[in-house]
Design a protein around this motif. Structure first.
Motif, PDB file in Angstrom:
ATOM      1  N   LEU A   5       2.510   4.833  -1.719  1.00  0.00           N
ATOM      2  CA  LEU A   5       2.570   4.521  -0.282  1.00  0.00           C
ATOM      3  C   LEU A   5       3.460   3.306  -0.046  1.00  0.00           C
ATOM      4  O   LEU A   5       4.254   3.274   0.904  1.00  0.00           O
ATOM      5  CB  LEU A   5       1.153   4.242   0.244  1.00  0.00           C
ATOM      6  CG  LEU A   5       1.007   4.034   1.750  1.00  0.00           C
ATOM      7  CD1 LEU A   5       1.280   5.330   2.508  1.00  0.00           C
ATOM      8  CD2 LEU A   5      -0.388   3.522   2.105  1.00  0.00           C
ATOM      9  N   THR A   6       3.353   2.317  -0.920  1.00  0.00           N
ATOM     10  CA  THR A   6       4.140   1.095  -0.755  1.00  0.00           C
ATOM     11  C   THR A   6       5.618   1.367  -1.015  1.00  0.00           C
ATOM     12  O   THR A   6       6.490   0.865  -0.298  1.00  0.00           O
ATOM     13  CB  THR A   6       3.593   0.001  -1.693  1.00  0.00           C
ATOM     14  OG1 THR A   6       2.192  -0.157  -1.438  1.00  0.00           O
ATOM     15  CG2 THR A   6       4.290  -1.327  -1.461  1.00  0.00           C
ATOM     16  N   LEU A   7       5.897   2.187  -2.017  1.00  0.00           N
ATOM     17  CA  LEU A   7       7.295   2.558  -2.268  1.00  0.00           C
ATOM     18  C   LEU A   7       7.850   3.404  -1.117  1.00  0.00           C
ATOM     19  O   LEU A   7       9.026   3.267  -0.755  1.00  0.00           O
ATOM     20  CB  LEU A   7       7.422   3.314  -3.601  1.00  0.00           C
ATOM     21  CG  LEU A   7       7.223   2.439  -4.859  1.00  0.00           C
ATOM     22  CD1 LEU A   7       7.122   3.306  -6.110  1.00  0.00           C
ATOM     23  CD2 LEU A   7       8.352   1.413  -5.012  1.00  0.00           C
ATOM     24  N   ASN A   8       6.988   4.238  -0.506  1.00  0.00           N
ATOM     25  CA  ASN A   8       7.435   5.015   0.657  1.00  0.00           C
ATOM     26  C   ASN A   8       7.770   4.100   1.832  1.00  0.00           C
ATOM     27  O   ASN A   8       8.749   4.314   2.546  1.00  0.00           O
ATOM     28  CB  ASN A   8       6.353   6.020   1.087  1.00  0.00           C
ATOM     29  CG  ASN A   8       6.189   7.147   0.082  1.00  0.00           C
ATOM     30  OD1 ASN A   8       7.009   7.315  -0.822  1.00  0.00           O
ATOM     31  ND2 ASN A   8       5.117   7.916   0.222  1.00  0.00           N
ATOM     32  N   LEU A   9       6.926   3.093   2.012  1.00  0.00           N
ATOM     33  CA  LEU A   9       7.217   2.124   3.071  1.00  0.00           C
ATOM     34  C   LEU A   9       8.554   1.445   2.807  1.00  0.00           C
ATOM     35  O   LEU A   9       9.401   1.328   3.696  1.00  0.00           O
ATOM     36  CB  LEU A   9       6.130   1.050   3.141  1.00  0.00           C
ATOM     37  CG  LEU A   9       6.529  -0.120   4.053  1.00  0.00           C
ATOM     38  CD1 LEU A   9       6.121   0.152   5.490  1.00  0.00           C
ATOM     39  CD2 LEU A   9       6.001  -1.445   3.582  1.00  0.00           C
ATOM     40  N   TYR A  10       8.733   1.014   1.579  1.00  0.00           N
ATOM     41  CA  TYR A  10       9.983   0.328   1.210  1.00  0.00           C
ATOM     42  C   TYR A  10      11.184   1.227   1.508  1.00  0.00           C
ATOM     43  O   TYR A  10      12.164   0.799   2.127  1.00  0.00           O
ATOM     44  CB  TYR A  10       9.940  -0.058  -0.264  1.00  0.00           C
ATOM     45  CG  TYR A  10      11.233  -0.643  -0.770  1.00  0.00           C
ATOM     46  CD1 TYR A  10      11.692  -1.855  -0.266  1.00  0.00           C
ATOM     47  CD2 TYR A  10      11.987   0.014  -1.737  1.00  0.00           C
ATOM     48  CE1 TYR A  10      12.890  -2.402  -0.718  1.00  0.00           C
ATOM     49  CE2 TYR A  10      13.180  -0.528  -2.197  1.00  0.00           C
ATOM     50  CZ  TYR A  10      13.620  -1.734  -1.688  1.00  0.00           C
ATOM     51  OH  TYR A  10      14.808  -2.268  -2.132  1.00  0.00           O
ATOM     52  N   ALA A  11      11.077   2.496   1.090  1.00  0.00           N
ATOM     53  CA  ALA A  11      12.191   3.430   1.330  1.00  0.00           C
ATOM     54  C   ALA A  11      12.476   3.565   2.817  1.00  0.00           C
ATOM     55  O   ALA A  11      13.631   3.706   3.224  1.00  0.00           O
ATOM     56  CB  ALA A  11      11.863   4.794   0.724  1.00  0.00           C
TER      57      ALA A  11
END
Lengths: 207, 207
Positions: free
Chosen positions: B88-94
């Motif tokens: 989820l955090t990597l998705n936010l970053y992307a």
């Protein structure tokens, strides 16, 4: 150039006057409207004498903001890691809520490539990390936190929400919010950590 | 005005052309240099037809940025809260690293008072909170996290460091950093929580 105290003092007074005028100008007009000519007029000095010291508008802007921002924050020593972290976080918040600090933070978010700005950002991060390390060392000695946690990571975890609220969401930062953040950071989300009926610690240290 | 499909399609094509030209213009010139006249020229439309739809430069800028930013992020369902939170955090970053998203974020940091911007910010926060709530509900059901943690607060704790790195420090956000953040957020700083030899969880759920 002379090294005599009066010349030094004149130089300092000149710099202070220009930086203060520049900081005000920046707050009033923003970065794009900012001109050295206007700053010279407000400070009552010649444009050329400003350029002698600051080669570009960018350099003057950054120095003006840096001179108006508190470079260090007080390091609390309450005897408990929870109270220390709450106070440290509130101190950080206090240090970034002046109009000048906000302007500097916003400048840091702009796609500008200023070495001076990177340097200033680095110095401020180092100062906050050092404060966190002091708080951490004491807490580890008291057995309140594990000795394997990276203070720099803990700093990011705990203080980034403050920057986000100040810069992006503009939500309030009060004692209750900071205390909730600290509790979550201390005890985590996992249920083994979640003995949720924690006392309002004050000196719950194991000393 | 006609309701016939061709007119609708023409209206949509017009809006898309203007918004795309406006987004490019904003990335090239920044907010202060942005003019509706330039956008009209780039989009090959009349200035007056832009003004008919967007009353001010500010409204056009915000709509242009919003149209170029992904409003929702994918919600992971890996079976473990740790892997879900990392993803989820990597998705936010992307979702915030496109030039358009960064421009929108920077606009959000400016001392502007646009209702549209507040509304957009609110919508994006709501979307991310909703994603976090889904991840949380599953994790509570699996007994991986306590049911008293506020998902909104956890979201702030976990995702603010990402915003800080993207906006302020420009430090990299990679899998290792995100995993460390998630572990710290899950287990906290306190030593009772710090069983630091945690397995590299993958499906460590109690299902």
């Amino acid at each position: 150039m002379s090294d005599s105290p009066p010349a030094h003092r004149r130089g300092r007074a000149f710099a202070e006057g220009v930086l203060s005028a520049a900081a005000n100008e920046l707050l009033n007009t923003g970065f794009d409207g900012f001109t050295i000519a206007n700053v010279a007029e407000k400070a009552g000095v010649h444009v050329t004498s400003i350029y002698r010291r600051w080669r570009t508008k960018e350099q003057l802007v950054i120095d003006a903001l840096l001179s108006s921002v508190e470079p260090t924050i007080p390091v609390p020593d309450t005897g408990s890691v929870r109270a220390d972290l709450v106070e440290l976080t509130l101190n950080l918040y206090a240090s970034i809520t002046s109009p000048q600090s906000k302007a500097l933070l916003r400048l840091a978010t702009m796609p500008l490539d200023f070495d001076r700005l990177d340097e200033a950002r680095g110095r401020m991060v180092d100062d906050r990390s050092a404060a966190m390390e002091v708080v951490f060392e004491r807490a580890v000695r008291r057995g309140e936190i594990g000795d394997t946690v990276d203070p720099r990571l803990a700093l990011e975890l705990l203080h980034s929400p403050i920057y986000s609220r100040v810069l992006i969401t503009h939500e309030p930062v009060d004692d209750a919010f900071v205390t909730d953040l600290v509790d979550l950071a201390l005890h985590g989300l996992a249920p083994d950590a979640n003995t949720r009926t924690r006392p309002r610690i004050r000196g719950a240290a194991s000393e």
